[in-house]
Design a protein around this motif. Structure first.
Motif, PDB file in Angstrom:
ATOM      1  N   LYS A  73      -9.439   0.215   2.937  1.00 37.35           N
ATOM      2  CA  LYS A  73      -8.948  -1.091   2.474  1.00 37.35           C
ATOM      3  C   LYS A  73     -10.098  -2.044   2.185  1.00 37.35           C
ATOM      4  CE  LYS A  73      -6.633  -5.232   4.246  1.00 37.35           C
ATOM      5  NZ  LYS A  73      -5.911  -5.827   5.406  1.00 37.35           N
ATOM      6  N   HIS A  74     -11.102  -2.060   3.062  1.00 34.63           N
ATOM      7  CA  HIS A  74     -12.205  -3.003   2.932  1.00 34.63           C
ATOM      8  C   HIS A  74     -13.392  -2.448   2.138  1.00 34.63           C
ATOM      9  CE1 HIS A  74     -10.062  -4.761   6.509  1.00 34.63           C
ATOM     10  NE2 HIS A  74     -10.289  -5.846   5.785  1.00 34.63           N
ATOM     11  N   GLY A  75     -13.232  -1.242   1.559  1.00 35.18           N
ATOM     12  CA  GLY A  75     -14.287  -0.675   0.736  1.00 35.18           C
ATOM     13  C   GLY A  75     -15.408  -0.015   1.505  1.00 35.18           C
ATOM     14  N   ASP A  76     -15.212   0.202   2.808  1.00 36.03           N
ATOM     15  CA  ASP A  76     -16.248   0.852   3.612  1.00 36.03           C
ATOM     16  C   ASP A  76     -16.272   2.359   3.404  1.00 36.03           C
ATOM     17  OD1 ASP A  76     -16.957  -1.610   4.766  1.00 36.03           O
ATOM     18  OD2 ASP A  76     -15.367  -1.430   6.253  1.00 36.03           O
ATOM     19  N   PHE A  77     -15.136   2.942   3.042  1.00 31.80           N
ATOM     20  CA  PHE A  77     -15.034   4.369   2.768  1.00 31.80           C
ATOM     21  C   PHE A  77     -14.463   4.566   1.376  1.00 31.80           C
ATOM     22  CE2 PHE A  77     -14.190   4.216   7.464  1.00 31.80           C
ATOM     23  CZ  PHE A  77     -15.434   4.687   7.845  1.00 31.80           C
ATOM     24  N   ASP A  78     -14.925   5.621   0.712  1.00 30.45           N
ATOM     25  CA  ASP A  78     -14.430   5.950  -0.626  1.00 30.45           C
ATOM     26  C   ASP A  78     -13.291   6.960  -0.588  1.00 30.45           C
ATOM     27  OD1 ASP A  78     -16.490   4.368  -1.853  1.00 30.45           O
ATOM     28  OD2 ASP A  78     -17.888   6.038  -1.554  1.00 30.45           O
ATOM     29  N   VAL A  79     -13.420   7.981   0.274  1.00 29.90           N
ATOM     30  CA  VAL A  79     -12.530   9.145   0.216  1.00 29.90           C
ATOM     31  C   VAL A  79     -12.128   9.569   1.631  1.00 29.90           C
ATOM     32  CG1 VAL A  79     -12.273  11.533  -0.591  1.00 29.90           C
ATOM     33  CG2 VAL A  79     -13.729   9.952  -1.869  1.00 29.90           C
ATOM     34  N   PHE A  80     -10.862   9.989   1.751  1.00 36.30           N
ATOM     35  CA  PHE A  80     -10.353  10.605   2.984  1.00 36.30           C
ATOM     36  C   PHE A  80      -9.491  11.784   2.554  1.00 36.30           C
ATOM     37  CE2 PHE A  80      -6.884  10.397   6.379  1.00 36.30           C
ATOM     38  CZ  PHE A  80      -7.595  11.154   7.282  1.00 36.30           C
ATOM     39  N   LEU A  81      -9.827  12.980   3.028  1.00 40.24           N
ATOM     40  CA  LEU A  81      -9.135  14.200   2.593  1.00 40.24           C
ATOM     41  C   LEU A  81      -8.017  14.627   3.538  1.00 40.24           C
ATOM     42  CD1 LEU A  81     -12.244  16.320   1.472  1.00 40.24           C
ATOM     43  CD2 LEU A  81     -10.649  15.037   0.008  1.00 40.24           C
ATOM     44  N   GLY A  82      -7.697  13.811   4.546  1.00 43.35           N
ATOM     45  CA  GLY A  82      -6.792  14.266   5.599  1.00 43.35           C
ATOM     46  C   GLY A  82      -5.517  13.494   5.790  1.00 43.35           C
ATOM     47  N   ASN A  83      -4.889  13.046   4.693  1.00 42.03           N
ATOM     48  CA  ASN A  83      -3.629  12.309   4.817  1.00 42.03           C
ATOM     49  C   ASN A  83      -2.463  13.284   5.023  1.00 42.03           C
ATOM     50  OD1 ASN A  83      -1.628  10.277   2.523  1.00 42.03           O
ATOM     51  ND2 ASN A  83      -1.590  10.349   4.739  1.00 42.03           N
ATOM     52  N   TRP A  84      -2.202  13.630   6.304  1.00 43.24           N
ATOM     53  CA  TRP A  84      -1.102  14.525   6.650  1.00 43.24           C
ATOM     54  C   TRP A  84       0.207  13.751   6.487  1.00 43.24           C
ATOM     55  CZ3 TRP A  84      -0.730  19.419   9.444  1.00 43.24           C
ATOM     56  CH2 TRP A  84      -1.957  20.107   9.515  1.00 43.24           C
ATOM     57  N   MET A  85       1.093  14.288   5.649  1.00 40.52           N
ATOM     58  CA  MET A  85       2.385  13.650   5.419  1.00 40.52           C
ATOM     59  C   MET A  85       3.515  14.642   5.695  1.00 40.52           C
ATOM     60  SD  MET A  85       1.885  10.500   4.570  1.00 40.52           S
ATOM     61  CE  MET A  85       3.380  10.005   3.704  1.00 40.52           C
ATOM     62  N   PRO A  86       4.630  14.182   6.282  1.00 44.92           N
ATOM     63  CA  PRO A  86       4.991  12.779   6.497  1.00 44.92           C
ATOM     64  C   PRO A  86       4.522  12.190   7.829  1.00 44.92           C
ATOM     65  CG  PRO A  86       6.853  14.156   7.062  1.00 44.92           C
ATOM     66  CD  PRO A  86       5.755  15.098   6.598  1.00 44.92           C
ATOM     67  N   THR A  87       3.856  12.967   8.670  1.00 44.05           N
ATOM     68  CA  THR A  87       3.573  12.475  10.017  1.00 44.05           C
ATOM     69  C   THR A  87       2.664  11.248  10.023  1.00 44.05           C
ATOM     70  OG1 THR A  87       1.745  14.049  10.222  1.00 44.05           O
ATOM     71  CG2 THR A  87       3.880  14.747  11.077  1.00 44.05           C
ATOM     72  N   MET A  88       1.837  11.083   8.993  1.00 45.10           N
ATOM     73  CA  MET A  88       0.914   9.953   8.956  1.00 45.10           C
ATOM     74  C   MET A  88       1.486   8.772   8.177  1.00 45.10           C
ATOM     75  SD  MET A  88      -3.142  10.214   8.004  1.00 45.10           S
ATOM     76  CE  MET A  88      -3.492  11.607   9.096  1.00 45.10           C
ATOM     77  N   ALA A  89       2.754   8.872   7.812  1.00 41.37           N
ATOM     78  CA  ALA A  89       3.350   7.847   6.953  1.00 41.37           C
ATOM     79  C   ALA A  89       3.289   6.453   7.572  1.00 41.37           C
ATOM     80  CB  ALA A  89       4.798   8.217   6.633  1.00 41.37           C
ATOM     81  N   SER A  90       3.522   6.359   8.867  1.00 43.37           N
ATOM     82  CA  SER A  90       3.563   5.033   9.497  1.00 43.37           C
ATOM     83  C   SER A  90       2.220   4.324   9.409  1.00 43.37           C
ATOM     84  CB  SER A  90       3.986   5.157  10.964  1.00 43.37           C
ATOM     85  OG  SER A  90       3.032   5.910  11.708  1.00 43.37           O
ATOM     86  N   ILE A  91       1.137   5.086   9.339  1.00 45.38           N
ATOM     87  CA  ILE A  91      -0.192   4.488   9.226  1.00 45.38           C
ATOM     88  C   ILE A  91      -0.590   4.304   7.764  1.00 45.38           C
ATOM     89  CG2 ILE A  91      -2.645   4.810   9.713  1.00 45.38           C
ATOM     90  CD1 ILE A  91      -1.853   6.333  12.232  1.00 45.38           C
ATOM     91  N   SER A  92      -0.392   5.346   6.958  1.00 45.75           N
ATOM     92  CA  SER A  92      -0.927   5.320   5.596  1.00 45.75           C
ATOM     93  C   SER A  92      -0.046   4.571   4.603  1.00 45.75           C
ATOM     94  CB  SER A  92      -1.161   6.748   5.104  1.00 45.75           C
ATOM     95  OG  SER A  92       0.053   7.478   5.036  1.00 45.75           O
ATOM     96  N   ASP A  93       1.272   4.662   4.745  1.00 42.31           N
ATOM     97  CA  ASP A  93       2.165   4.091   3.735  1.00 42.31           C
ATOM     98  C   ASP A  93       1.962   2.601   3.498  1.00 42.31           C
ATOM     99  OD1 ASP A  93       3.210   6.540   3.154  1.00 42.31           O
ATOM    100  OD2 ASP A  93       5.231   6.132   3.893  1.00 42.31           O
ATOM    101  N   PRO A  94       1.808   1.787   4.554  1.00 45.79           N
ATOM    102  CA  PRO A  94       1.606   0.354   4.286  1.00 45.79           C
ATOM    103  C   PRO A  94       0.394   0.075   3.399  1.00 45.79           C
ATOM    104  CG  PRO A  94       2.185   0.687   6.586  1.00 45.79           C
ATOM    105  CD  PRO A  94       1.948   2.049   6.004  1.00 45.79           C
ATOM    106  N   TYR A  95      -0.687   0.813   3.595  1.00 49.46           N
ATOM    107  CA  TYR A  95      -1.881   0.623   2.765  1.00 49.46           C
ATOM    108  C   TYR A  95      -1.627   1.065   1.331  1.00 49.46           C
ATOM    109  CZ  TYR A  95      -4.596  -0.203   7.032  1.00 49.46           C
ATOM    110  OH  TYR A  95      -5.084  -0.712   8.204  1.00 49.46           O
ATOM    111  N   VAL A  96      -0.916   2.192   1.178  1.00 48.80           N
ATOM    112  CA  VAL A  96      -0.607   2.698  -0.160  1.00 48.80           C
ATOM    113  C   VAL A  96       0.343   1.744  -0.884  1.00 48.80           C
ATOM    114  CG1 VAL A  96       0.466   4.590  -1.448  1.00 48.80           C
ATOM    115  CG2 VAL A  96      -1.021   5.097   0.507  1.00 48.80           C
ATOM    116  N   GLU A  97       1.371   1.271  -0.168  1.00 46.84           N
ATOM    117  CA  GLU A  97       2.368   0.393  -0.787  1.00 46.84           C
ATOM    118  C   GLU A  97       1.772  -0.953  -1.193  1.00 46.84           C
ATOM    119  OE1 GLU A  97       5.304   0.359   2.251  1.00 46.84           O
ATOM    120  OE2 GLU A  97       5.992   2.413   1.818  1.00 46.84           O
ATOM    121  N   ARG A  98       0.763  -1.410  -0.462  1.00 43.74           N
ATOM    122  CA  ARG A  98       0.100  -2.677  -0.809  1.00 43.74           C
ATOM    123  C   ARG A  98      -0.999  -2.488  -1.854  1.00 43.74           C
ATOM    124  NH1 ARG A  98       0.536  -3.712   5.039  1.00 43.74           N
ATOM    125  NH2 ARG A  98      -1.591  -2.883   5.292  1.00 43.74           N
ATOM    126  N   GLY A  99      -1.212  -1.248  -2.294  1.00 41.26           N
ATOM    127  CA  GLY A  99      -2.213  -0.985  -3.311  1.00 41.26           C
ATOM    128  C   GLY A  99      -3.636  -1.035  -2.811  1.00 41.26           C
TER     129      GLY A  99
END
Length: 317
Positions: A73-99
């Motif tokens: 979100k803050h531009g500290d990281f470029d890439v993350f290859l480990g978005n396990w779905m749907p189990t990680m949805a509660s963490i990742s979805d808010p960031y994805v939905e907010r763009g």
């Protein structure tokens, strides 16, 4: 000689080229978030080997899942290859939905992620989440997870908070992947009971005789937490760094590939980068797919550059 006034189209091309060069300069180093799971360590190692063969610099920081998303979100990281779905949805979805984070594509299908027990516990009749409570003494009322803040740990805690199947007085044991597996390894010889967070791909599935529990669908999802793993980036990264974006869009892994690499790292004690390099040298055909439409940082053909960097003598078949 008369000066010819620049047209709007020409000016646009000049400014576009300048913007492109600026983007290229900012893309020279690719910064990965990595969360200490051996499967993501392996895929990140594969990707960094390829990127460095293309002339890019790479940096990998191991952080918790929440920090990975906050960092993107803050531009500290470029890439993350480990978005396990749907189990990680509660963490990742808010960031994805907010763009703030982009979920690019699936890089692995057919994974699973849920609670498991040693096979001797399963054979004793503990085949479902509903069977745990009546054996609380043998389990010491503990469910063993991995690192604090992990999405799997959050789901275990939710099971406890909901008092699902009478587990309200149980305790989540925060540890790490290595710590949890060390505990399992210590218990198995004497057939001591343990319930833990299990997943595939992972060498645990062949190193231990184990079984996954039914009854966890409301928390981990159906098919034993059947999971799809996605590549994520910070917002706008794949467009700004389009050559790296093309590579990321091509990247796909298999259960067999990851199990092999993870076994080399975990069981063989190999450095992840060494294991990744050895895998690519033994299986250069994957480079044909991954490097389709990709160039080196300097705009040269990608495949020969990466093969030379890896010490592969002949063209990938």
């Amino acid at each position: 000689m008369n000066k010819i006034p620049l047209s709007l189209a020409t000016l646009t091309l000049i400014f576009s080229a300048g913007a492109s060069m600026a983007a290229d300069n900012s893309c020279e180093q690719v910064h990965f978030a990595e969360v200490g799971w051996t499967d993501i360590t392996a895929t990140t190692a594969l990707t960094t080997e390829v990127l460095e063969g293309l002339g890019y610099g790479t940096k990998v920081d191991t952080v918790s899942v929440p920090i990975a998303y906050s960092g993107m979100k803050h531009g500290d990281f470029d890439v993350f290859l480990g978005n396990w779905m749907p189990t990680m949805a509660s963490i990742s979805d808010p960031y994805v939905e907010r763009g703030q984070v982009e979920r690019l594509k699936v890089n692995l299908a057919g994974a699973k992620y849920t609670l498991a027990v040693p096979q001797y516990v399963y054979d004793a009749g503990v085949t479902s989440l509903a069977d745990l409570a009546e054996h609380s003494e043998r389990f010491e009322s503990n469910i063993h997870g991995i690192e604090a803040g992990n999405d799997g740990n959050q789901m275990i805690q939710q099971i406890i908070d909901d008092d699902a199947f009478g587990l309200g007085d149980w305790k989540l044991v925060d540890s790490s992947e290595a710590g949890m597996l060390a505990e399992l390894k210590a218990r198995v010889p004497n057939e001591q009971w343990m319930v833990f967070l299990g997943w595939e791909p992972h060498p645990m599935n062949t190193n231990f005789d184990m079984a996954y529990l039914d009854g966890t669908d409301d928390y981990f999802g159906p098919n034993f937490g059947g999971a799809t793993i996605y590549t994520n980036t910070r917002a706008g990264y794949a467009e700004a760094c389009s050559n790296v974006g093309a590579l990321l869009d091509n990247l796909s892994f298999t259960l067999e590939m990851e199990n092999q690499l993870m076994a080399a790292i975990m069981d063989g004690g190999e450095d992840p980068r060494d294991a990744a390099r050895a895998y690519l040298k033994a299986n250069p055909e994957v480079l044909n797919v991954w490097l389709d439409g990709v160039t080196t940082l300097d705009g040269e053909p990608a495949l020969p550059a990466v093969m030379q960097a890896l010490g592969i003598e002949h063209a990938a078949g």
